[in-house]
Structure formats: C-alpha cells, structure tokens
Design a protein around this motif. Sequence first.
Motif, PDB file in Angstrom:
ATOM      1  N   HIS A  94      -0.849   2.716   7.533  1.00 42.22           N
ATOM      2  CA  HIS A  94       0.222   1.938   8.369  1.00 42.22           C
ATOM      3  C   HIS A  94       0.076   2.411   9.694  1.00 42.22           C
TER       4      HIS A  94
ATOM      5  N   GLU B  98       8.101   3.437  10.372  1.00 39.37           N
ATOM      6  CA  GLU B  98       7.942   2.099  10.992  1.00 39.37           C
ATOM      7  C   GLU B  98       9.242   1.254  10.946  1.00 39.37           C
TER       8      GLU B  98
ATOM      9  N   HIS C  67       3.133  -5.390  11.266  1.00 39.55           N
ATOM     10  CA  HIS C  67       4.224  -4.969  10.451  1.00 39.55           C
ATOM     11  C   HIS C  67       5.550  -5.680  11.013  1.00 39.55           C
ATOM     12  N   HIS C  68       6.635  -5.250  10.611  1.00 39.66           N
ATOM     13  CA  HIS C  68       7.756  -6.043  10.659  1.00 39.66           C
ATOM     14  C   HIS C  68       8.067  -6.165  12.252  1.00 39.66           C
TER      15      HIS C  68
ATOM     16  N   GLU D  81       6.340   0.049  -5.978  1.00 42.08           N
ATOM     17  CA  GLU D  81       6.229   0.802  -4.920  1.00 42.08           C
ATOM     18  C   GLU D  81       6.876   1.978  -4.979  1.00 42.08           C
TER      19      GLU D  81
HETATM   20  C1  JFZ Z   1       8.156  -2.448   2.823  1.00 35.62           C
HETATM   21  C2  JFZ Z   1       8.076  -2.031   4.148  1.00 35.62           C
HETATM   22  O1  JFZ Z   1       9.437  -2.340   4.536  1.00 35.62           O
HETATM   23  C3  JFZ Z   1       7.707  -0.748   4.466  1.00 35.62           C
HETATM   24  O2  JFZ Z   1       7.759  -0.193   5.676  1.00 35.62           O
HETATM   25  C4  JFZ Z   1       6.167  -0.714   3.940  1.00 35.62           C
HETATM   26  O3  JFZ Z   1       5.294  -1.284   4.920  1.00 35.62           O
HETATM   27  C5  JFZ Z   1       6.103  -0.746   2.422  1.00 35.62           C
HETATM   28  C6  JFZ Z   1       4.626  -0.658   2.057  1.00 35.62           C
HETATM   29  O4  JFZ Z   1       6.710  -2.117   2.186  1.00 35.62           O
HETATM   30  O5  JFZ Z   1       9.091  -1.793   1.997  1.00 35.62           O
HETATM   31  C7  JFZ Z   1       9.385  -2.133   0.796  1.00 35.62           C
HETATM   32  C8  JFZ Z   1       9.102  -3.166   0.449  1.00 35.62           C
HETATM   33  C9  JFZ Z   1       9.551  -3.517  -0.853  1.00 35.62           C
HETATM   34  C10 JFZ Z   1      10.249  -2.779  -1.625  1.00 35.62           C
HETATM   35  C11 JFZ Z   1      10.653  -1.432  -1.224  1.00 35.62           C
HETATM   36  C12 JFZ Z   1      10.238  -1.003   0.034  1.00 35.62           C
HETATM   37  N1  JFZ Z   1      10.629  -2.915  -3.166  1.00 35.62           N
HETATM   38  O6  JFZ Z   1      10.256  -4.004  -3.549  1.00 35.62           O
HETATM   39  O7  JFZ Z   1      11.206  -1.786  -3.723  1.00 35.62           O
END
Ligand code: JFZ
Length: 443
Positions: free
Chosen positions: A36, A57, A105-106, A258
Amino acid sequence: KPKEKIELQHGAHRTGKRTDADMQTWRTYGLGQFIHWGAYSLLGGKYNGEYYNGAAEWIRVWNKVPNAVYDNLYKQFNPQQYNPTQWAAMAKQMGVKYLTFTTKHHDGFCLWPSKTTSYTIAGTPYKKDIIKPLVEAYTKAGIDVYLYFSVMDWSHPDWRYDLKTREDTIAFDRFKKFTKDQLTELLTLYPETKGLWFDGTWDNSWKKSGAFTDSLEQYLKALRPGLIIGSRLRADDLGNRHNDANGLLMGDYEQGWERKIPKTYADVHGNDWDCVMTIPENGWGYQEKWLGHWKTSNELIEMLAQCVSLGGNLVVNFGPKGDGSFRPEEMTAAKDIGAWMKINSNAIYNCEYAGWEKQDWGYYTKRTGENKYYMIVFNVPVSGSLKVQPPRNWTVTKATLLGDATKNISLEKIDYGGSFIHLPKGFSTGKPFVIELETQKAT
Ligand code: JFZ
C-alpha cells in the motif's frame, strides 16, 4: 443457499474452481506481498502532531484531515528512495511469488500517469510513472504482479455512495465509464499484469450495478485472457457480493479472508482463496508509529503455514514511507521469512490441503501431484514425539528434517496405521521446522 435455484442473469458463470494454467500457477504461490503506497504514506498516520491508530490510508476520512489539505498532499510526493529493483530484490529474498500493488486507493490518487484525471503521479514533483518500473522489476525477478484498484474514489465528483435520484444515476454512469477507462489504461500500459485486485465495491451504488460489474469483468478478461479477478468486483442481479443468491462464488477466488484465516477446510467452501494480512493490527499504508501489537516473524510464518495447510495463500502487507524506503521492522520480517523459506519452502510452494487429521504440533501440507506430506511444526510436545495419523491404508515410509537430513529422526509405527516421529533428545531449533514425509498408499 436458497432451496430453489434463483434465476440470475449476473450471478456466477462457473461452478467449482478454474482449471486453466494461470489459475494453477496462482495456486502454487503460497506466499505473496501486498504493498500500500500513495499520498497517505506522506502523513504516516499522523496529522497536526497527533497519531491515530486506524488504517493510515483512511486518514482523510477517519481523522478528518481537511479535504483541501489531503487532496494537495500529492504535490509533495517525491520518493527519492524509490528503487523498484531493490524492492523486487527484497521480495525475492523473502520468497514471495506474487505482488499486489495499489495503483489507486480510495483517495483516487493514481500512481500511473492516467489520462483520465489530473490527480496522478504526473502532477507530482517526482513526475515519473511508479507502476511501469515496478511491474518490470518484479516480473524480471520472477514475481507475478497483480494490480490493486479501488472503485470507490473520494476525489471524483461523479462517485456516488447510493443512487437515489436521476442525477445520481447520470453521474454514476459517467463514473462507470471513467472506471472502465482507467482499467483499460492499466491493462494496456502493463501487459504483464496477471490479475486485478478490486476494492471499495461495497456501496449501494455499485451493488445496484450488477449488470455493469458483470460486463466489466467480461470486458477485462477479453482484454487480457487468463486474467485473475477475485470475488470483490461483482454484484449479482440482487446486489449480493462475493457469493451470488445461489451461494456460488462470483470470481476466481474468495477475496473475503482479510486479516483473518479459516480454521478448518470446511470454512473455505471448496473455493480458492488467499488471506491478506497486515503486520500491525490494522494498518495498510505507512504508519509512523505502530501502536498496539505487531506480528513477529514467527507469527507470520505460522499464518503462512496455516493458510497453505488449508489450500490458500498468505499475502503479507508492506507500507513503504513517503520517500520510498521501508521501515526496519518490515525489512526484518522480510528477511526472517526469507531465511525460513530458504530451508522450508518445499512445504509451501506448490503445496495444498493434505486432508490428514490435524494434530496439535502444527500444520500439514501436501505437495500437489505427489505423495509427499509436510509437517510444519510449531509446538513440540513434552514427550518429544509427534503423532501422525494418516487415513486408512496410508503409511509413512520415511521422515526427514528439512535443512538437515542427517538429523536422526526416528519413525515408530503405532496402532491404527499411525506413527510417532521421535525427535532427538533436547531437539530445538528456536524456529518452526519442517519434517518431510514420504508416504505410500496400499493398493
Ligand atoms: C480495504 C481498504 O479499505 C483498506 O484500506 C485496505 O486497502 C484493505 C486491503 O482493503 O478494507 C477492507 C475491505 C474489506 C473488508 C475489510 C476491510 N472486509 O471485507 O472485511
């Protein structure tokens, strides 16, 4: 899962796993790297002298950095330490087989010189494309590259969280075209790309766009045959994500693991999957201070063993600083994992779920297509004897310690076709170790 099959136009288009060569390669990886990197890396989780312990982020939103401040940060993005060849060398030494890298990213900041917006690397003092030399360096090092792309885009005036009015729909239609154009650029500029890692697809606007998400996926796959896309891109006709209304996975692998790992094989529902993992508790982008617990190398190696033992890959995240250098803790983790992999990677690459009864000493993996099983040992019982209980009609014929085949590991047959592996007295490596088992199935 519903009792009766629901008719869907935009549900899963495949049952079971992909069987082609690209996806077979994906399964052999075992270990991956996530990176990231973006404008947020300049703040490092700190604003106005205050540290905050959320994902760095997300600082623009969670820590209420004024948009006017955040959206101009990129004008200071000038990573003089950025050395993609060195990054790839570190990843190779660590033993990773694939990289997922944040192209956008976002916040919407593009690390490639996109023609679709001025909010890109081209508008920074650095000016040069970040992605191209990275893709080239990693590909040259034998590491496959996947591009992370956030659909949700805080910088774009046409982004909508929901579609409530006609105006929303018109704006979001423009946003869809913008998204498709950006993705077309990425696949055209970086033809080595093996797959796309989508994110920011959880809002109602996207969930109401099932038909579009389906056509977008088909378009991208036609543009790059073999492309791998996880289950975070699409929504079905009814707005279901990951699994469609009939419980079938929409995507090439399950992208929902995740920062958590399945406990049993039943938990993965027969899908391909990988787990993306942070080293600190919940931070992907660079945080100047790691507040809270951060994982030791042995913890990460155990997570790797657990993932591979359940048929998945582990992807460890790195958050380089705004200047392009890595924090020492991350370099140490990479080095330690690499040193371990150097001896033990036979138990990780090209390995799969073994299907043998789990034992308390650790995790089994099995070499795909061979009768070789691996015991990745984390907990040595006080007795010094590790129990192995293969299914009926299987026997273990030989046990060898990886890294030191001369070590006297004795194999004792016990009841019900099981064995004890006796370790030499006082045996300890201070690290997890691996015993390779040769096995035979009675015919
Ligand atoms: C997302 C992003 O918001 C974060 O910044 C980062 O890039 C990550 C890899 O992905 O965050 C998430 C997305 C999905 C879940 C949790 C956090 N989920 O499905 O539980």
